[in-house]
Design an enzyme around this catalytic site. Structure first.
Site, PDB file in Angstrom:
ATOM      1  CB  ALA A  48      -0.885  -0.006   1.232  1.00  0.00           C
ATOM      2  N   GLY A  71       0.264  -5.685  -0.448  1.00  0.00           N
ATOM      3  CA  GLY A  71      -0.551  -5.528  -1.647  1.00  0.00           C
ATOM      4  C   GLY A  71       0.232  -5.851  -2.915  1.00  0.00           C
ATOM      5  CD  GLU A 130      -3.175  -8.747  -0.357  1.00  0.00           C
ATOM      6  OE1 GLU A 130      -3.030  -7.507  -0.362  1.00  0.00           O
ATOM      7  OE2 GLU A 130      -3.953  -9.343   0.398  1.00  0.00           O
ATOM      8  CD  GLU A 171      -0.460  -7.142   4.147  1.00  0.00           C
ATOM      9  OE1 GLU A 171       0.314  -8.081   4.462  1.00  0.00           O
ATOM     10  OE2 GLU A 171      -0.694  -6.839   2.966  1.00  0.00           O
TER      11      GLU A 171
END
Ligand code: NAD
Length: 697
Positions: A61, A102, A105, A125
């Site tokens: 992020a 992210g 991901e 995270e």
């Protein structure tokens, strides 16, 4: 858009271009979606490569968007990943440097993944109190199996690509390459351009562990290793869900868990800690552009407990050290301890024999100042005595090359005075390491009124190199950490004097999340240290009220674990604290002498008094300008004093409680018969912030 798009030989290359770590901000996500759509619409394109510009693929992020609506603006990360998954043309993630959160991901939404050897892969995270929020907990078990995915997701550790590529049955990495990643990814894209149907992590199934209790066991283990933390437990829930639900239902479950966690107090505290660590390295009046001094050679004066640990920090970072001592025996003892520490690491498999020898080869010992004159920085760690330290600094001033940084590891002495012994006070700084120096992350950088700005910039940079969290403190008695800690311990003494037991205070502090309560810490560190400080302190400041319980037990020789008795008794060879009737007798006597009657004290009052005593001192430290921001005080407590990280530090704790409530509690504590009303007099800064409805952080 924070991406670029280019077509080479029928392969579209989308380059993430959002420095420094290609964070997946709104414009990066939009760039990826746009690139995929363009590539699919272009008949001349057969495949797509997504690669990171600069040093990494993607750090996750975009922290600049944390907490802002932009973080979830369209296309959000879920949508972006769906676009990748549904691309009719193969999409290959080309991974180098780091792929985290992210970023991973996103890569898991691609059809293929090619990584360079040594790329670091993680879902971190959990470290900010969250579960991965864009399918990570559902897709990673599909490509790595439950065991490995669970390990990575619950700890947040990064694993190198080479190691993952060797995991049996792994489907995370299709290829690991050495050399030019883009060329390798383009060649790979040509190879798979015609393959249909396209592989997708979505179509892989998860094999549930053979042991039906595996998930419960993982939860129980994490309850011990990551005590009181919610996020690791919820990570297990999500991975378990991956074994029971289809991908979309699993992702919905993960989303629900994520949404609950993101607004939790723990996540707020862990986010604060994350930003506080980054903010600590910034000094308001020392710009990032300040030219630093090169530090390639270090000298350490004194090969005792601290000198040895400090030396290891530099050897570990590959920086040569010369240690200077007064006598050969001290040298031999110092080197033997360093060797013993490294050998223990080798025995545990944490260090290779080669690395151990490499580190030792960087160490030189001497009895002569002639051998250290060319060091770029010298750190003094001799006895805590201004006379001894002044002699050492006068000598250093006489022999060290111009520009060398002269640092002292003093824990209590006035760094201004130490600097004034030399003809170059601008080169002098305090570097307060914590014991064991090779383990503890905290480094208080004590800025004297003379310290030059480039010296500050240099030591902050060096701290990073030796993997310390450096926090700047001005000169005052105890600097930031010990000055606040003194109030905490003082309050602990008052509490037992008023009727709490030693065990109750420690248990309440530990239930709050402190690694150890104040009395167990005293027994570990040695109660004689505080005894000596109190003698000095209360001669200097006779009007300051304190409890004599600590002195009473020291007068009985109860100095702590090292002598087998302190606040607790200890059986020979054991560290288990056993409640002591002698100590309770001492406390009862001190109470009686003061004319107090013991009362029942709640655990809540204990915790509030312990923590808020530090908060009030912290406010004083801030208003005096000893620290430049409240988050620095929190960093000191999180990295050096075992304050529970999921509470964010004492100052954030006060903010979360609400400063009006903090003030109200202090008022009630002021009514205490065992207080002169001064201890709980709110610091003016605290009173001002509370009145204005503001916070510390
Ligand atoms: P220590 O007694 O273990 O070691 C001091 C060493 O310095 C001894 O080996 C001694 O031989 C050597 N020494 C003394 N005078 C010297 C001189 N003139 N020249 C060369 N060597 C000399 O002490 P320590 O615990 O390592 O503490 C050292 C410093 O670190 C002190 O200022 C102390 O306050 C500070 N400190 C200690 C701790 C801790 O927990 N021990 C924590 C932070 C800071």
């Amino acid at each position: 858009m924070s991406t670029t798009y280019q077509v080479t030989d029928g392969v579209a290359v989308i380059t993430l271009a959002n420095p420094p770590v290609n964070g997946l901000g709104q414009s990066t996500r939009a760039g990826v979606v746009d690139g995929i759509q363009k590539a699919n619409a272009d008949a001349g394109v057969q495949a797509v490569v997504i690669i990171g510009g600069g040093k990494v693929f993607c750090g996750g992020a975009d922290i600049k968007e944390f907490g802002s609506p932009k973080a979830f603006a369209e296309p959000n990360l879920h949508v972006t990943i769906e676009v990748l998954e549904q691309s009719a043309k193969p999409v290959i993630a080309a991974i180098h440097g780091v792929v985290m959160g992210g970023g991973l991901e996103l890569a898991l939404g691609c059809h293929y993944r090619v990584a360079v050897s040594g790329a670091q892969i993680a879902l971190p995270e959990v470290n900010i109190g969250l579960v991965p929020g864009a399918g990570g907990t559902q897709r990673l078990p599909r490509v790595l199996g439950v065991d490995m995915a669970l390990q990575m997701i619950t700890t947040g550790v990064s694993v190198p690509s080479d190691k993952l590529a060797k995991a049996p049955g792994q489907k995370l990495l299709d290829k690991v390459v050495v050399g030019d990643l883009l060329q390798a990814a383009l060649a790979f894209a040509q190879d798979v351009a015609a393959v249909r149907p396209l592989p997708s992590v979505r179509n892989l199934s998860v094999t549930a562990p053979v042991d039906p209790e595996a998930f419960n066991k993982a939860r129980a283990d994490l309850a011990k290793t990551r005590k009181n933390l919610q996020a690791p437990q919820r990570c297990v829930d999500c991975v378990e869900a991956a074994t029971k639900l289809d991908l979309d239902a699993g992702i919905a479950f993960e989303r629900e868990v994520f949404d609950k966690l993101v607004t939790s107090e723990q996540a707020q505290a862990l986010r604060h800690a994350f930003f506080a660590e980054r903010a600590a390295s910034k000094i308001p009046d020392v710009p990032d552009s300040t030219v630093t001094r090169p530090i390639n050679k270090v000298a350490v004066i004194g090969a005792g407990t601290m000198g040895g640990g400090i030396t290891m920090c530099f050897l570990n970072a590959g920086i040569p050290v010369t240690m200077l001592e007064m006598k050969q025996e001290a040298i031999d003892r110092g080197v033997a301890i360093i060797r013993k520490n490294y050998e223990a690491q080798v025995a545990k498999g944490k260090l290779t024999q080669d690395k151990y020898e490499q580190r030792m080869s960087l160490l030189t010992m001497t009895l002569s100042y002639d051998d250290i004159t060319q060091a770029d920085m010298v750190i003094e760690a001799v006895f805590e005595d201004l006379g001894v330290k002044s002699q050492v600094f006068a000598k250093l001033d006489a022999v060290m090359k111009p520009g060398a940084i002269l640092a002292s590891n003093t824990s209590t002495l006035d760094v201004d005075k130490i600097a004034e012994v030399t003809s170059r006070p601008g080169d002098v700084v305090g570097l307060h390491f914590f014991s064991p120096a090779n383990v503890m992350r905290l480094l208080e950088v004590v800025r004297s009124k003379h310290t030059a700005k480039d010296v500050m910039a240099t030591v902050m940079q060096v701290a990073k190199k030796i993997k310390k969290v450096a926090v700047v403190s001005g000169v005052c008695d105890g600097f930031i950490g010990n000055r606040m800690f003194e109030q905490y311990v003082r309050q602990g003494f008052f509490l037992v004097e008023e009727g709490a037991t030693v065990q109750q205070v420690d248990k309440a502090a530990e239930a709050f999340g402190f690694a150890m309560g104040p009395f167990r810490v005293g027994d570990l560190a040695g109660n004689d240290i505080g005894f000596a400080i109190r003698k000095r302190r209360y001669v200097e400041k006779p009007d300051v009220m304190y409890s004599k319980v600590g002195d009473a037990i020291c007068e009985l020789g109860r100095f702590g674990q090292k002598v087998g008795k302190g606040w607790y008794d200890y059986e020979v060879g054991k560290r288990e604290p056993v409640p002591s009737a002698e100590v309770q007798g001492c406390i009862d006597k001190v109470r009686a002498a003061k004319g107090l009657t013991a009362r029942t004290i709640s655990d809540e009052e204990i915790v509030n008094r312990l923590v808020l005593s530090m908060v009030n001192e912290g406010a004083m430290i801030l208003q005096e300008g000893i620290a430049s921001k409240a988050s620095d005080l929190d960093m000191v407590y999180l990295t050096g004093y075992g304050f529970p990280v999921y509470r964010g530090g004492p100052m954030l704790y006060a903010d979360m409680m609400g400063l009006t409530k903090v003030m109200a509690l202090m008022k009630t504590f002021q009514q205490n018969p065992n207080d002169d009303g001064k201890f709980w007099e709110p610091a003016p800064l605290l009173a001002k912030l509370a009145a204005e409805g503001k916070t510390f952080c």
